[in-house]
Design a protein around this motif. Structure first.
Motif, PDB file in Angstrom:
ATOM      1  N   SER A  41       0.873  -1.177   0.000  1.00  0.00           N
ATOM      2  CA  SER A  41       0.000   0.000   0.000  1.00  0.00           C
ATOM      3  C   SER A  41       0.906   1.221   0.000  1.00  0.00           C
ATOM      4  N   SER A  42       0.315   2.400   0.117  1.00  0.00           N
ATOM      5  CA  SER A  42       1.121   3.615   0.130  1.00  0.00           C
ATOM      6  C   SER A  42       1.941   3.750   1.415  1.00  0.00           C
ATOM      7  N   THR A  43       1.641   2.936   2.410  1.00  0.00           N
ATOM      8  CA  THR A  43       2.363   3.023   3.684  1.00  0.00           C
ATOM      9  C   THR A  43       2.963   1.686   4.126  1.00  0.00           C
ATOM     10  N   GLU A  44       2.918   0.674   3.262  1.00  0.00           N
ATOM     11  CA  GLU A  44       3.372  -0.649   3.672  1.00  0.00           C
ATOM     12  C   GLU A  44       4.146  -1.337   2.548  1.00  0.00           C
ATOM     13  N   LEU A  45       5.280  -1.917   2.933  1.00  0.00           N
ATOM     14  CA  LEU A  45       6.103  -2.713   2.023  1.00  0.00           C
ATOM     15  C   LEU A  45       6.244  -4.110   2.605  1.00  0.00           C
ATOM     16  N   GLU A  46       6.393  -5.082   1.733  1.00  0.00           N
ATOM     17  CA  GLU A  46       6.738  -6.427   2.168  1.00  0.00           C
ATOM     18  C   GLU A  46       8.146  -6.711   1.663  1.00  0.00           C
ATOM     19  N   ILE A  47       9.034  -7.092   2.577  1.00  0.00           N
ATOM     20  CA  ILE A  47      10.419  -7.383   2.229  1.00  0.00           C
ATOM     21  C   ILE A  47      10.660  -8.859   2.538  1.00  0.00           C
ATOM     22  N   THR A  48      11.130  -9.597   1.540  1.00  0.00           N
ATOM     23  CA  THR A  48      11.435 -11.011   1.737  1.00  0.00           C
ATOM     24  C   THR A  48      12.860 -11.285   1.276  1.00  0.00           C
ATOM     25  N   TRP A  49      13.458 -12.325   1.824  1.00  0.00           N
ATOM     26  CA  TRP A  49      14.809 -12.720   1.442  1.00  0.00           C
ATOM     27  C   TRP A  49      15.031 -14.162   1.857  1.00  0.00           C
ATOM     28  N   LYS A  50      16.104 -14.715   1.329  1.00  0.00           N
ATOM     29  CA  LYS A  50      16.564 -16.032   1.739  1.00  0.00           C
ATOM     30  C   LYS A  50      17.842 -15.836   2.536  1.00  0.00           C
ATOM     31  N   PRO A  51      18.070 -16.672   3.533  1.00  0.00           N
ATOM     32  CA  PRO A  51      19.289 -16.510   4.335  1.00  0.00           C
ATOM     33  C   PRO A  51      20.530 -16.793   3.507  1.00  0.00           C
ATOM     34  N   PRO A  52      21.651 -16.223   3.931  1.00  0.00           N
ATOM     35  CA  PRO A  52      22.910 -16.545   3.242  1.00  0.00           C
ATOM     36  C   PRO A  52      23.256 -18.011   3.477  1.00  0.00           C
ATOM     37  N   PRO A  53      24.122 -18.576   2.652  1.00  0.00           N
ATOM     38  CA  PRO A  53      24.519 -19.971   2.844  1.00  0.00           C
ATOM     39  C   PRO A  53      25.093 -20.202   4.245  1.00  0.00           C
ATOM     40  N   ASP A  54      24.779 -21.354   4.822  1.00  0.00           N
ATOM     41  CA  ASP A  54      25.234 -21.672   6.183  1.00  0.00           C
ATOM     42  C   ASP A  54      26.744 -21.559   6.349  1.00  0.00           C
ATOM     43  N   ASP A  55      27.500 -21.896   5.315  1.00  0.00           N
ATOM     44  CA  ASP A  55      28.959 -21.869   5.457  1.00  0.00           C
ATOM     45  C   ASP A  55      29.536 -20.455   5.394  1.00  0.00           C
TER      46      ASP A  55
END
Length: 92
Positions: A41-55
């Protein structure tokens, strides 16, 4: 902790004595992957990501920190320093 054992075609041998060691605190050296931002919306963002590799995390990630700020221009410019950034910390 490390334990070493031998094995062959007939099975495994007994393990060595357990060795416990400490490598010290070291920051992760890889960034999160596949970061995506979606306008909700004009006041809301959704941010998604995947974690970095475990090593690459040197013991695991305990939190993610998101910095954001309102751009003063239409062109997105990443400054050397961010004036008055807001941040959100999300436990992993």
């Amino acid at each position: 902790e490390i334990q070493v054992l031998t094995s062959n075609d007939y099975g495994r041998g007994p393990p060595s004595i357990l060795q416990v060691f400490y490598v010290g605190d070291v920051a992760p050296f890889a960034a999160p992957l596949d970061v995506k931002v979606t306008n909700k919306s004009s006041t809301e963002l959704e941010i998604t990501w995947k974690p970095p590799p475990d090593d690459t995390t040197n013991g695991g990630v305990i939190a993610y920190k998101i910095h954001y700020w309102q751009s003063a221009t239409e062109n997105c410019v990443i400054p050397d320093s961010i004036p008055n950034p807001k941040s959100v910390t999300e436990p992993s």
